[in-house]
Design an enzyme around this catalytic site. Sequence first.
Site, PDB file in Angstrom:
ATOM      1  N   HIS A  92      -7.256  -5.848  -0.632  1.00  0.00           N
ATOM      2  CA  HIS A  92      -6.084  -5.044  -0.318  1.00  0.00           C
ATOM      3  C   HIS A  92      -5.392  -5.585   0.929  1.00  0.00           C
ATOM      4  O   HIS A  92      -5.750  -5.248   2.073  1.00  0.00           O
ATOM      5  CB  HIS A  92      -6.546  -3.600  -0.099  1.00  0.00           C
ATOM      6  CG  HIS A  92      -5.433  -2.599   0.002  1.00  0.00           C
ATOM      7  ND1 HIS A  92      -4.675  -2.214  -1.079  1.00  0.00           N
ATOM      8  CD2 HIS A  92      -4.963  -1.883   1.063  1.00  0.00           C
ATOM      9  CE1 HIS A  92      -3.788  -1.303  -0.697  1.00  0.00           C
ATOM     10  NE2 HIS A  92      -3.944  -1.094   0.602  1.00  0.00           N
ATOM     11  N   TRP A 114      -9.528   0.238  -5.983  1.00  0.00           N
ATOM     12  CA  TRP A 114      -9.052   1.568  -5.595  1.00  0.00           C
ATOM     13  C   TRP A 114      -7.616   1.780  -6.065  1.00  0.00           C
ATOM     14  O   TRP A 114      -7.203   2.889  -6.398  1.00  0.00           O
ATOM     15  CB  TRP A 114      -9.153   1.697  -4.078  1.00  0.00           C
ATOM     16  CG  TRP A 114      -8.820   3.030  -3.485  1.00  0.00           C
ATOM     17  CD1 TRP A 114      -7.788   3.315  -2.631  1.00  0.00           C
ATOM     18  CD2 TRP A 114      -9.537   4.266  -3.632  1.00  0.00           C
ATOM     19  NE1 TRP A 114      -7.815   4.634  -2.253  1.00  0.00           N
ATOM     20  CE2 TRP A 114      -8.889   5.239  -2.855  1.00  0.00           C
ATOM     21  CE3 TRP A 114     -10.675   4.637  -4.352  1.00  0.00           C
ATOM     22  CZ2 TRP A 114      -9.323   6.562  -2.775  1.00  0.00           C
ATOM     23  CZ3 TRP A 114     -11.113   5.958  -4.276  1.00  0.00           C
ATOM     24  CH2 TRP A 114     -10.432   6.894  -3.496  1.00  0.00           C
ATOM     25  N   LYS A 143       4.477   2.200  -2.181  1.00  0.00           N
ATOM     26  CA  LYS A 143       4.965   3.425  -2.816  1.00  0.00           C
ATOM     27  C   LYS A 143       6.360   3.743  -2.277  1.00  0.00           C
ATOM     28  O   LYS A 143       7.268   4.143  -3.012  1.00  0.00           O
ATOM     29  CB  LYS A 143       4.017   4.590  -2.522  1.00  0.00           C
ATOM     30  CG  LYS A 143       2.531   4.358  -2.813  1.00  0.00           C
ATOM     31  CD  LYS A 143       1.697   5.571  -2.435  1.00  0.00           C
ATOM     32  CE  LYS A 143       0.260   5.237  -2.059  1.00  0.00           C
ATOM     33  NZ  LYS A 143      -0.522   4.549  -3.060  1.00  0.00           N
ATOM     34  N   SER A 147       0.830  -1.197   0.000  1.00  0.00           N
ATOM     35  CA  SER A 147       0.000   0.000   0.000  1.00  0.00           C
ATOM     36  C   SER A 147       0.875   1.263   0.000  1.00  0.00           C
ATOM     37  O   SER A 147       1.743   1.411  -0.856  1.00  0.00           O
ATOM     38  CB  SER A 147      -0.963  -0.047   1.189  1.00  0.00           C
ATOM     39  OG  SER A 147      -1.971   0.926   1.080  1.00  0.00           O
TER      40      SER A 147
END
Length: 410
Positions: free
Chosen positions: A388, A338, A251, A247
């Site tokens: 997720h 998402w 990044k 998540s």
Amino acid sequence: MRILSSLIVALAISIVSFANAQDAKPNYDESKIPAYKLPDPLAGIESAAQWPARRKQILEQFAAEMFGKVPTDKFNAISVKDAGTRKQVLGGKATMWQPVITLAGRDLNLLVLMPADSANAPAFLAYNFHGNHTVLDDADIPLTKNWVRSKPENRAREEDRGSAASRWAVEKIIDNGFALVTLYYGDVDPDVDDGFENGVHAAFPDKPAADQWGSIATWAWGLSRVLDFLGTVPEIDETRVAVMGHSRLGKTSLWAGANDERFALVISNNSGCGGAAISRRRIGESVARINTSFPHWFCDNFLKYNDNESQLPFDQHMLIALMAPRPVYVASAVEDTWADPRGEFLAAKHATPVYQLLGLEGLPADEMPAVDEPSQGSIGYHIRSGGHSVTEFDWTQYIKFAKRHLMNEQ
């Protein structure tokens, strides 16, 4: 005066973006994706010898316009505050070690899990979300005293011991000959819009300028400093460390790998917007939405691209390309719309020409792979069942990929 003007402009953009982002509903319809053209990571170069200069240019663009530059190397030095003690865990097959290192006046508690009697082992390095005590249920792992997101009063709790163990596959990692090094990301910088007054930022006199580091760049910097420390640990081979994140921390792992070429392998799990997903697609989480919800993650210059992705001088396929020639893995999940799974695949695919220029395969799949059927070359990708999270399936692929690239096992 220049910095003040930039901040005023950034604030104005932020206010408008907040209103727009609150009103806008996220798009999940492929037919409504705006027409776009991706920038070419190989623009102006024709040979592998030209890639390092082009890579430097792309890296500087990402730093100035998205993640923010680290303002100084003054605080790069780490010191060992507590060497910690080692003890056997997992029925004696692993050694647990908890050294405490200090960075910019901040204590970082590491949880190191190594195969018993290991020497020069490859390792996975990854932040955890709520404290080391959530990774393994062991009473000797202290609770962090720092701010913790999504917890009552933002504090770590005894009842959360081992609560995230299903996301870590510790025993599988150990059984395959890898060490796991983890630490709580909030020990470096709290994941809250606090005006950059806490965490390692407290050691710096001023709020970051418009082109200076947000929290993701800060966390990435912290990972490099942990890698510095691992270079002093004989049980771990610092030349074979894979940086992994999920998540927002996916990044972070991508930006850490882009900045620090010492990371031998990079893994992005469900990293979405600002990570592996193509920003210009504007599916699921958009640049405006992420800047509104998490204004501390990126530098203020990134606000210019709220609802304006077409003006970005790069897109996320170029972030993935910055890992070349090192192996990189991008993972998605079917229900994690998402994070735009297709956009994550496309970024991996559009990074492939850089790897091919360097004589490597890149991502073998021409089309998005079927669910739970990974494609692994020098770039790996899978989309798995579920939502997720990080699952046993994910870790199985990461371990297989890392054994191939870090252990030369096919």
